[in-house]
Design an enzyme around this catalytic site. Structure first.
Site, PDB file in Angstrom:
ATOM      1  CG  ASP A  74     -10.861   3.795   6.250  1.00 28.66           C
ATOM      2  OD1 ASP A  74     -12.080   4.041   6.173  1.00 28.66           O
ATOM      3  OD2 ASP A  74     -10.355   2.725   5.860  1.00 28.66           O
ATOM      4  CD  GLU A 126     -12.248  -0.032  13.115  1.00 28.11           C
ATOM      5  OE1 GLU A 126     -12.578  -1.078  12.518  1.00 28.11           O
ATOM      6  OE2 GLU A 126     -11.339   0.713  12.703  1.00 28.11           O
ATOM      7  CB  ILE A 156      -0.954  -0.002   1.203  1.00 29.65           C
ATOM      8  CG1 ILE A 156      -1.902  -1.197   1.135  1.00 29.65           C
ATOM      9  CG2 ILE A 156      -1.743   1.306   1.268  1.00 29.65           C
ATOM     10  CD1 ILE A 156      -2.646  -1.467   2.427  1.00 29.65           C
ATOM     11  CB  THR A 193      -5.879   4.203   4.993  1.00 26.87           C
ATOM     12  OG1 THR A 193      -4.532   4.281   4.516  1.00 26.87           O
ATOM     13  CG2 THR A 193      -6.649   5.437   4.558  1.00 26.87           C
ATOM     14  CB  ALA A 194      -2.453   1.725   8.889  1.00 27.87           C
ATOM     15  NE  ARG A 195      -5.808  -3.710  11.618  1.00 24.97           N
ATOM     16  CZ  ARG A 195      -6.523  -3.919  10.512  1.00 24.97           C
ATOM     17  NH1 ARG A 195      -7.024  -2.897   9.834  1.00 24.97           N
ATOM     18  NH2 ARG A 195      -6.747  -5.140  10.083  1.00 24.97           N
ATOM     19  CG  HIS A 209     -11.501  -0.274   9.074  1.00 22.17           C
ATOM     20  ND1 HIS A 209     -11.011  -0.810  10.235  1.00 22.17           N
ATOM     21  CD2 HIS A 209     -10.581  -0.579   8.113  1.00 22.17           C
ATOM     22  CE1 HIS A 209      -9.856  -1.429   9.990  1.00 22.17           C
ATOM     23  NE2 HIS A 209      -9.578  -1.290   8.702  1.00 22.17           N
ATOM     24  CB  ILE A 210     -15.174   1.487   3.708  1.00 20.58           C
ATOM     25  CG1 ILE A 210     -15.262   3.027   3.820  1.00 20.58           C
ATOM     26  CG2 ILE A 210     -16.305   0.867   4.501  1.00 20.58           C
ATOM     27  CD1 ILE A 210     -14.543   3.766   2.769  1.00 20.58           C
ATOM     28  N   GLY A 211     -11.563   1.634   3.525  1.00 18.70           N
ATOM     29  CA  GLY A 211     -10.518   1.899   2.543  1.00 18.70           C
ATOM     30  C   GLY A 211     -10.181   0.690   1.694  1.00 18.70           C
ATOM     31  CG  ASP A 220       9.018  -0.266   5.910  1.00 19.05           C
ATOM     32  OD1 ASP A 220       9.599  -1.043   6.696  1.00 19.05           O
ATOM     33  OD2 ASP A 220       8.043  -0.611   5.222  1.00 19.05           O
TER      34      ASP A 220
END
Length: 315
Positions: free
Chosen positions: A256, A261, A155, A230-232, A280-282, A174
């Site tokens: 997201d 949740e 991603i 858009t991860a966690r 959380h729909i990414g 990273d």
């Protein structure tokens, strides 16, 4: 009563392509928001050989309710919702549908970045209220700005390439990345916070990085920076982020994923105009829905069929 071995899906549906792959098994759907008690009851009733995880968490208690359980496959990439230590102790394989939703999440990330930079949500609301803000509004131009990425997997690498195409300076943290996309510079985390106009999270959630975005790290961000997740949800200390948005430390955030949740209402996020929310729909698109289901199904079959071969060989 079916005599087929069963597979539990922690959701109410699965792509037809995945269903077809699993035709030798009885598929048991747990519903959209199954509780631990719901899943324990289903495991006791059906003793599944596999669980495909769409929603909810898989605990040691759920595993213990299914003596035949051999594999837990995530319908997506985030396996932090599965107790991996408990699975290892019980010799249960845990597999992710790695990369199956990468395009969808990367696209949603850019939808959120652009929505923040161009004030899409705010301007739409103002227009609907009868305002015409052309004379006083200025959006943020991304060309020449710095995009900071935490995580350069399937991603993050896609997001990086789009950032380069937009003419942004792309930096990334990273330590496990084997190679960087063209035009991307590797930096340490503190340097990323100090330099980035947009910080976007693309790393898995671990005990080592839980709440990595907190009061202390937010203080290192550039004034007015944007934060995209858009991860966690567990990567962010949400109260600290809300405070940073409210006092102007950050210009905007787009989320997201959330620590809890589904998001409960009322919630503090609803009172902040400079945060954009999505449920959380990414990773859920027309194409990724099929890819994630099919990959999860193949992951299940890879374990169950290997076991069947071993049993027939030893018989």
């Amino acid at each position: 009563m079916s005599h087929k071995p069963s597979i539990i899906i922690t959701g109410s549906d699965l792509a037809q392509e995945a269903v077809d792959l699993l035709s030798d098994y009885q598929l048991v759907y747990a519903g959209r928001q199954p509780s631990e008690a719901d899943l324990i009851a289903l495991c006791q009733q059906h003793n599944p050989h596999a669980i495909i995880v769409r929603y909810g968490k898989i605990s040691a208690s759920i595993m213990d309710a299914a003596p035949a359980l051999r594999v837990i496959a995530k319908h997506g990439s985030g396996i932090d919702v599965i107790d991996q230590a408990a699975a290892a102790q019980r010799e249960i394989r845990v597999l992710a549908a790695t990369g199956a939703n990468a395009a969808a999440v990367a696209e949603h990330t850019w939808a959120l970045i652009l929505a923040c930079a161009k004030s899409v949500v705010t301007l739409d609301a103002r227009m609907r209220e009868g305002h015409w803000d052309k004379a006083q509004h200025k959006s943020i131009e991304l060309e020449g700005r710095t995009l900071g990425l935490i995580g350069l997997g399937a991603i993050g690498s896609r997001v990086a390439k789009a950032g380069v195409a937009f003419g942004m300076q792309v930096i990334a943290y990273d330590p496990w990345a084997k190679q960087l996309p063209d035009g991307c510079e590797a930096v340490e985390l503190t340097a990323l916070f100090n330099r980035a106009d947009v910080v976007s999270l693309h790393c898995p959630l671990t005990e080592q990085n839980r709440a990595m975005i907190n009061r202390d790290t937010l203080a290192q961000f550039k004034p007015g920076a944007m934060l995209i997740n858009t991860a966690r949800g567990g990567l962010i200390e949400e109260e600290a982020l809300a405070n940073a948005l409210q006092d102007g430390t950050l210009g905007c955030a787009a989320l997201d994923s959330f620590t809890q949740e589904p998001l409960t209402a009322p919630h503090r996020w609803q009172s902040l105009s400079n945060v954009i929310l999505s449920p959380h729909i990414g990773g859920v698109s027309d194409t990724s829905y099929v890819k994630m289901g099919s990959t999860a199904a193949r992951n299940v079959l890879s374990v169950l069929r290997a076991g069947a071969v071993e049993e027939s060989t030893s018989a």
